[in-house]
Scaffold this motif. Structure first.
Motif, PDB file in Angstrom:
ATOM      1  N   TRP A 218      -0.148   3.880  -2.738  1.00  0.00           N
ATOM      2  CA  TRP A 218      -1.540   4.158  -2.095  1.00  0.00           C
ATOM      3  C   TRP A 218      -1.742   5.385  -1.164  1.00  0.00           C
ATOM      4  O   TRP A 218      -2.082   6.341  -1.055  1.00  0.00           O
TER       5      TRP A 218
ATOM      6  N   PHE B  88      -1.045   4.929  -9.595  1.00  0.00           N
ATOM      7  CA  PHE B  88      -1.481   3.701  -9.117  1.00  0.00           C
ATOM      8  C   PHE B  88      -1.321   2.600  -9.946  1.00  0.00           C
ATOM      9  O   PHE B  88      -2.515   2.561 -11.006  1.00  0.00           O
TER      10      PHE B  88
ATOM     11  N   VAL C 289      -9.448   3.590  -4.725  1.00  0.00           N
ATOM     12  CA  VAL C 289      -7.917   2.964  -5.076  1.00  0.00           C
ATOM     13  C   VAL C 289      -7.244   2.202  -3.964  1.00  0.00           C
ATOM     14  O   VAL C 289      -6.195   2.237  -4.044  1.00  0.00           O
ATOM     15  N   LEU C 290      -7.949   1.634  -3.091  1.00  0.00           N
ATOM     16  CA  LEU C 290      -7.512   0.723  -2.271  1.00  0.00           C
ATOM     17  C   LEU C 290      -6.881  -0.534  -2.672  1.00  0.00           C
ATOM     18  O   LEU C 290      -7.239  -1.093  -3.739  1.00  0.00           O
ATOM     19  N   PRO C 291      -5.623  -0.887  -2.504  1.00  0.00           N
ATOM     20  CA  PRO C 291      -4.631  -2.170  -3.078  1.00  0.00           C
ATOM     21  C   PRO C 291      -5.567  -3.249  -2.983  1.00  0.00           C
ATOM     22  O   PRO C 291      -6.066  -3.331  -1.753  1.00  0.00           O
TER      23      PRO C 291
ATOM     24  N   GLY D 283       0.728  -1.215   0.100  1.00  0.00           N
ATOM     25  CA  GLY D 283      -0.167  -0.099  -0.129  1.00  0.00           C
ATOM     26  C   GLY D 283       0.952   1.307  -0.076  1.00  0.00           C
ATOM     27  O   GLY D 283       0.244   2.308   0.287  1.00  0.00           O
TER      28      GLY D 283
END
Length: 240
Positions: A42, A216, A90-92, A39
């Motif tokens: 992110w 990202f 956009v959370l991994p 992350g």
């Protein structure tokens, strides 16, 4: 509890819930370390512009008594809402998958505290380490290294986020005065969004996103298939 049994919610009162996600547990250290690595981009994209702003205006953010000024409180509230409204999209994928596993576990064993357990992972073990010390987390570089006053600002922000993660699910208020009912509601919505897969039951990586100069890249999510295959192993680790 054993994976093949159910557990009455009374066996998972708040004092026991607080031990499930303790930072000194080996399983949580492994899960947190993995999340912070995958992350990094992110977190950098999420916080970079605020780190620069805090560095530029550090003298006006914190009072001499260690409490945030009016400007500092406004910036804290802005960051909280930014996290709540933008971070989930956009959370991994790997972090989302683990959050969903924790949500499934909590739904089965402690349905009143799903958001609190998910928040213990996503906020306290993934986001807060970077917020509390951007310098140590290397989110601040040679041109954005924070001075003591700006560092204290982010440490204070981490305490506010902690109060939101631990908010009573039956209350619209957090324990920290900076956090308003609107922040509590927004963070709860965020914690719900991070546990939602797509209609097929799998997690699709979000599209490429450019923000603050950080791209990202879906390539970050290449280990997702492995993580999904390890679902029961991860859940067993969380339950230990």
């Amino acid at each position: 509890p054993p994976s093949n049994t159910t557990c009455p919610e009374s066996d998972l009162e708040l004092n026991r819930l607080n031990t499930l996600m303790r930072a000194n547990r080996l399983a949580m250290q492994v899960i947190s370390g993995h999340a912070q690595r995958v992350g990094y981009d992110w977190l950098r994209g999420l916080l970079a512009s605020f780190i620069r702003k805090a560095r530029k205006h550090s003298k006006s953010l914190m009072r001499d008594d260690g409490e945030p000024s009016k400007e500092g409180k406004r910036l804290e509230q802005t960051i909280i809402m930014h996290i709540a409204t933008h971070a989930a999209a956009v959370l991994p994928l790997q972090i989302r998958a683990v959050a969903c596993m924790i949500s499934d576990f909590a739904t089965k064993y402690a349905p009143r505290h799903v958001s609190r357990l998910v928040g213990s992972y996503v906020i306290l073990r993934v986001i807060n380490p970077a917020v509390a010390n951007p310098n140590a987390f290397l989110l601040a570089n040679a041109t954005t290294t924070l001075d003591d006053r700006a560092a204290r600002f982010f440490l204070h922000l981490a305490k506010v986020l902690q109060s939101l993660a631990n908010a009573d699910p039956n209350s619209s208020h957090a324990t920290h005065p900076v956090a308003t009912p609107a922040h509590v509601a927004a963070i709860r919505e965020f914690l719900l969004k991070v546990t939602l897969p797509d209609a097929s039951g799998r997690f699709e990586p979000p599209p490429m996103l450019q923000t603050d100069g950080v791209t990202f890249n879906p390539a970050l999510y290449e280990v997702a298939a492995w993580l999904e295959s390890q679902q029961h192993t991860v859940m067993d680790a969380v339950k230990q």
